[in-house]
Enzyme design. Structure first.
Site, PDB file in Angstrom:
ATOM      1  N   SER A 265      19.522  27.389  15.619  1.00 51.97           N
ATOM      2  CA  SER A 265      20.187  26.127  15.337  1.00 51.97           C
ATOM      3  C   SER A 265      19.210  25.122  14.729  1.00 51.97           C
ATOM      4  CB  SER A 265      20.783  25.616  16.639  1.00 51.97           C
ATOM      5  OG  SER A 265      22.049  25.126  16.410  1.00 51.97           O
ATOM      6  N   HIS A 407      28.462  29.944  17.214  1.00 54.34           N
ATOM      7  CA  HIS A 407      27.169  29.270  17.109  1.00 54.34           C
ATOM      8  C   HIS A 407      26.340  29.552  18.360  1.00 54.34           C
ATOM      9  CE1 HIS A 407      24.596  26.345  15.173  1.00 54.34           C
ATOM     10  NE2 HIS A 407      24.459  25.688  16.315  1.00 54.34           N
TER      11      HIS A 407
HETATM   12  C1  GCU Z   1      24.581  20.112  15.150  1.00 56.55           C
HETATM   13  C2  GCU Z   1      24.057  19.903  13.759  1.00 56.55           C
HETATM   14  C3  GCU Z   1      23.532  21.202  13.161  1.00 56.55           C
HETATM   15  C4  GCU Z   1      22.547  21.845  14.104  1.00 56.55           C
HETATM   16  C5  GCU Z   1      23.197  22.009  15.449  1.00 56.55           C
HETATM   17  C6  GCU Z   1      22.329  22.589  16.541  1.00 56.55           C
HETATM   18  O1  GCU Z   1      25.731  20.887  15.099  1.00 56.55           O
HETATM   19  O2  GCU Z   1      25.090  19.342  12.996  1.00 56.55           O
HETATM   20  O3  GCU Z   1      22.919  20.964  11.922  1.00 56.55           O
HETATM   21  O4  GCU Z   1      22.087  23.057  13.615  1.00 56.55           O
HETATM   22  O5  GCU Z   1      23.617  20.736  15.920  1.00 56.55           O
HETATM   23  O6  GCU Z   1      21.126  22.378  16.560  1.00 56.55           O
HETATM   24  O7  GCU Z   1      22.933  23.199  17.428  1.00 56.55           O
END
Ligand code: GCU
Length: 430
Positions: A265, A407
């Site tokens: 992420s 995710h």
């Molecule tokens: C949010 C953000 C992303 C990031 C994510 C994370 O969703 O918008 O760009 O990658 O957080 O770190 O889980």
């Protein structure tokens, strides 16, 4: 502020195989932009050619690549992540625990403090190192960028409590009370024969706007006011990762020259940026890194630069200049395929999720395709023309896998990551 964000992220990242839908996140701040998740509405765009120099000259040979690489690195620093200061700094490694029995005897555990100053208030990086107990020679290492203080990483006795950050109140708390927004099962990698060095990103800089005051950035450069090309939190996390690598290269129990950097992420973005800049990382594994990471910004799908830098969100991760491309990402003089190309010819594995529309897995795949000519120029393979089925690894040296899910980092991702590391880091290339 979006105080519910850590909770949402915790649900996403810690969740099991079930994907947590992302759209809730895109509605958390006022944005004139409607998040697009329709392939038919992506629009058209032309990617800058990584193999054409700034002067317009084609890069035809591997020998011509390093100068083009420097140009791309400067573009990424100036326009996206900011310039990493080259200021001299002092580092002290305190190995305060050596070869304790870890993981119920499966590992030899060491704990190291990396200090930059004698000031008791200065940031300290706490490294938790597990080496497989029966390794016959120093094994390759996974440097795992973690959302959790080390005390939360495995829940075994003897790990330093240290400190962490409450991301709702922005207060420093004891390590076990930090807000956890993700977890990596490092034991699974140790069982596969890898040493794992885990580090809490909040030790480097806490993840909130204003966190800069409590992290490493002020040690190297004035933290305010920020100039357009100054580094952001992702730059700081990447810098911290390189300091851990400095340590690993001194530790005789591991083969620091074979260090893979892993992060998910926002820490996937940081892992990519660390690996892009620091060629001592032997392999780079950004997981669900998405926008601002491996996903193409010119493709209007899922999160956009505008979303990243929207008020109350994540402008502090990047150089102030990055905001200028929110209105039209086609004006950004690079795109994510060029970040990927910076890792070449070293192995790079992108892991993403089929239902993670926010992070645009297709945008990561297309970036890998567009970076493949650079891998080929340097005598490596890259990804094929056809995108494979969900769950199947595609490519060699530069490879991509899209897991069936959202995710998150799945247990089977870790297995596959270990398989690819077996092929890339143990196959005798290095
Ligand atoms: C949010 C953000 C992303 C990031 C994510 C994370 O969703 O918008 O760009 O990658 O957080 O770190 O889980």
């Amino acid at each position: 502020m979006h105080s519910s964000l850590p909770t949402v992220l915790a649900a996403m990242l810690l969740g099991a195989a079930a994907a947590t839908p992302m759209p809730a996140l895109s509605q958390e701040w006022p944005s004139p932009h409607v998040t697009n998740t329709d392939e038919a509405k992506v629009g058209t765009y032309v990617l800058p050619d990584p193999l054409i120099s700034a002067r317009g000259a084609p890069v035809r040979t591997a020998r011509q690549w390093p100068s083009r690489r420097r140009e791309i690195l400067a573009l990424a620093q100036d326009n996206q992540f900011g310039r990493t200061p080259t200021t001299a700094f002092r580092t002290r490694f305190e190995v305060w625990e050596r070869d304790a029995a870890g993981l119920g005897g499966q590992s030899r555990r060491s704990q190291i403090r990396i200090r930059f100053s004698d000031d008791p208030g200065a940031p300290v990086l706490h490294v938790l190192l597990h080496v497989p107990a029966h390794a016959s020679r120093p094994p390759p290492v996974v440097l795992s960028l973690s959302f959790e203080p080390n005390i939360m990483t495995l829940g075994e006795p003897g790990v330093e409590e240290a400190t962490g950050w409450d991301l709702r109140t922005h207060q420093k708390v004891v390590g076990s009370k930090a807000t956890p927004i993700g977890h990596v099962d490092i034991a699974a990698l140790v069982r596969r024969g890898y040493a794992v060095a885990s580090i809490y990103y909040g030790d480097i800089e806490p993840d909130f706007d204003g966190g800069v005051a409590f992290g490493v950035r002020p040690l190297l450069a004035a933290a305010a006011p920020r100039g357009p090309h100054d580094w952001g939190a992702i730059g700081a996390w990447a810098w911290g990762a390189s300091r851990v690598l400095d340590y690993l290269l001194t530790d005789p129990e591991v083969d620091g020259r074979r260090t893979a950097i892993l992060g998910a992420s926002r820490l996937g973005k940081a892992a990519l940026w660390a690996g892009a800049q620091d060629e001592r990382f032997a392999m780079v594994i950004p997981v669900i890194s998405g926008e601002g990471g491996a996903a193409l910004s010119r493709r209007d799908f899922g999160e956009t630069i505008g979303d990243l830098v929207a008020p109350g969100r994540y402008a502090y991760w990047f150089a102030p200049r990055y905001k200028d491309f929110a209105a039209d990402p086609r004006t950004l003089p690079l795109d994510s395929h060029m970040l990927l190309a910076l890792v070449a010819p070293r192995p790079l594995l992108l892991v993403n999720g089929s239902s993670d529309t926010w992070s645009d897995p297709t945008g990561e795949w297309l970036a890998a395709q567009a970076a493949t000519p650079v891998y080929r120029l340097l005598g490596r393979k890259g990804v094929p023309a056809q995108r494979p089925a969900i769950g199947e690894l595609a490519g060699k040296d530069l490879a991509v896998v899209t897991h069936d899910g959202g995710h998150t980092l799945l247990a089977r991702d870790l297995d596959l990551i270990a398989d690819v590391m077996d092929a890339e880091l143990r196959a005798g290339r290095k």
